[in-house]
Structures are given as structure tokens and as C-alpha cells.
Scaffold this active site. Structure first.
Site, mmCIF file in Angstrom:
data_model
loop_
_atom_site.group_PDB
_atom_site.id
_atom_site.type_symbol
_atom_site.label_atom_id
_atom_site.label_comp_id
_atom_site.label_asym_id
_atom_site.label_seq_id
_atom_site.Cartn_x
_atom_site.Cartn_y
_atom_site.Cartn_z
ATOM 1 N N HIS A 158 -1.839 2.915 -3.239
ATOM 2 C CA HIS A 158 -1.458 1.477 -2.923
ATOM 3 C C HIS A 158 -1.066 0.603 -4.418
ATOM 4 C CE1 HIS A 158 -5.357 -0.110 -4.013
ATOM 5 N NE2 HIS A 158 -5.995 0.652 -3.132
ATOM 6 N N SER A 173 -7.209 4.758 -4.740
ATOM 7 C CA SER A 173 -6.674 3.571 -5.700
ATOM 8 C C SER A 173 -6.711 4.215 -6.959
ATOM 9 C CB SER A 173 -7.643 2.343 -5.409
ATOM 10 O OG SER A 173 -7.418 1.576 -6.088
#
Length: 227
Positions: free
Chosen positions: A137, A114
Site C-alpha cells: 500500500h 507495508s
């Protein structure tokens, strides 16, 4: 003399315990390397539970500023094993690392997921161990979210900021990074992409597969070159 040595050892142990930071200065070249670890969840304005492993940005930012200001520090080595966390805090850490004038190298261990991706690529050169992973993501928000156009516009702006930063500090394009963000086939219950060591290098996010030996050698080379 022995008392001073014991005091220094105790201070070193305390610094490792409190912040995972250490000065590496026993190498053959006698260079002083600031070791900084980014571990667990990156904590922002909200305090996480006492049972959570966290990296507090209010600890990291002053340490980075101090390393930049300290003429005795020759370079910085970052060890990353993070699940991500607060987006704004993580991006602030990445931006500050990228602005340091001294040589910097990062090493992704278990994972740098992330918002950990921008931090991993913010250094002058980056490594990932063969079994390390990176999860790319879209931006997520926890807590109450107002279902308004402005909220979704903010999400989009934040994702654009992250894509821009990663693309400008690695060899991946913004378009390709956003493709990986929005991949729907790999994660069965989510959107995004999991990249293992060599895959992260093939995509151009990380510079090289390697471990501590390679990371230290690269940092030493860059320190000597700057000197």
C-alpha cells in the site's frame, strides 16, 4: 565444563528473549548461521507502548554489522512476521541487509506487510509460507501532517524509493508494484493489495513458496557455494 555449558545456554536464552536472535550451529555441515527475527511493528525514532511487539532498528543494525564483521558467521536467516511500521527505519534495515556480503535468505511467515516488503526482498533469496500474506500500500504518516505541496512531494519521493528498492531486489517492475500500491478494488476501506503466498511469487516479489526446511536448505547451498 558443565558450568560453561550452562552459562552459554543462559546467554542464548537471554539473547532470544531480548532480541529474537540466535546462532544456529548444530547442522551437519557445521555452518554458523545468524538467525534474526523481524517481528511485530518496526520501531523507528519513537518508542511504542510496552504492550506492543516491536523490532527496534537500533538493535537490528548493530547486529547486522556484527554478523558481517564476524568471520565465524557463514550466513544469515531472517524470519519475518511484521505489520510494517516506521518507513525510514524499515528501509534502512532493508538497505543494510542488501549490502551484506554473506549469503542471506528470508522467510515470510504470518505476514510481511507495508515496509516489511522491502525487508523480505532484500536478501539473496526469499521464501513465503503458503498461508503467508504481504500487504502492498502507499506510504502513510501518523501524527500531525502539514497540508502543503512539499509534504505530498515527500510522500511521493518515499513511495518512489520503496518501489525502486523492491523492483531492484525482486522480479517485479516499479510500474507493477505501484499498480498494486494504488489498487482500490481489493481493500474496501483502504488503497492497496493483499497477496497470499503463491500470489506474491506469481507477482515476482518473492522467489518461492516454502517453509523453514526449504529456507535452510537454500541458505546452506549458498554458503557452500561461497566457500
Amino acid at each position: 565444563m558443565s558450568e560453561d555449558k550452562n552459562k552459554k545456554q543462559e546467554e542464548t536464552r537471554e539473547e532470544i528473549k531480548e532480541s529474537g536472535q540466535l546462532i544456529l550451529d548444530k547442522n551437519k555441515k557445521k555452518n554458523h548461521i545468524q538467525l534474526i527475527t523481524i517481528i511485530g511493528e518496526i520501531e523507528g525514532h519513537d518508542n511504542l507502548g510496552s504492550n506492543s511487539k516491536t523490532t527496534k532498528y537500533e538493535h537490528i543494525l548493530p547486529k547486522l554489522a556484527a554478523a558481517e564483521d564476524d568471520e565465524n558467521i557463514d550466513g544469515l536467516l531472517f524470519l519475518l512476521h511484521t505489520m510494517g511500521g516506521d518507513v525510514e527505519a524499515g528501509l534502512a534495515i532493508a538497505e543494510l541487509i542488501a549490502s551484506i556480503s554473506k549469503p542471506t535468505v528470508s522467510l515470510v511467515l504470518g505476514g510481511s506487510h507495508s515496509i516489511g516488503v522491502p525487508i523480505a526482498v532484500s536478501t539473496d533469496y526469499s521464501f513465503i509460507v503458503p498461508t503467508g500474506t504481504m500487504v502492498v500500500h502507499p506510504v502513510r504518516m501518523s501524527g500531525t501532517v502539514i497540508g502543503a505541496k512539499q509534504t505530498f512531494d515527500y510522500f511521493k519521493q518515499m513511495q518512489a524509493r520503496i518501489s525502486w528498492f523492491v523492483a531492484h531486489h525482486s522480479d517485479i517492475t516499479e510500474e507493477r508494484y505501484e499498480e498494486l500500491m494504488m489498487e482500490t478494488k481489493m481493500l474496501t476501506k483502504d488503497v492497496g493489495t493483499i497477496l497470499e503466498g503463491s500470489e506474491a511469487v506469481e507477482e515476482g516479489i518473492i522467489d518461492e513458496v516454502g517453509g523453514l526446511k526449504e529456507a535452510m536448505a537454500e541458505l546452506q547451498k549458498r554458503i557452500e557455494k561461497q566457500k
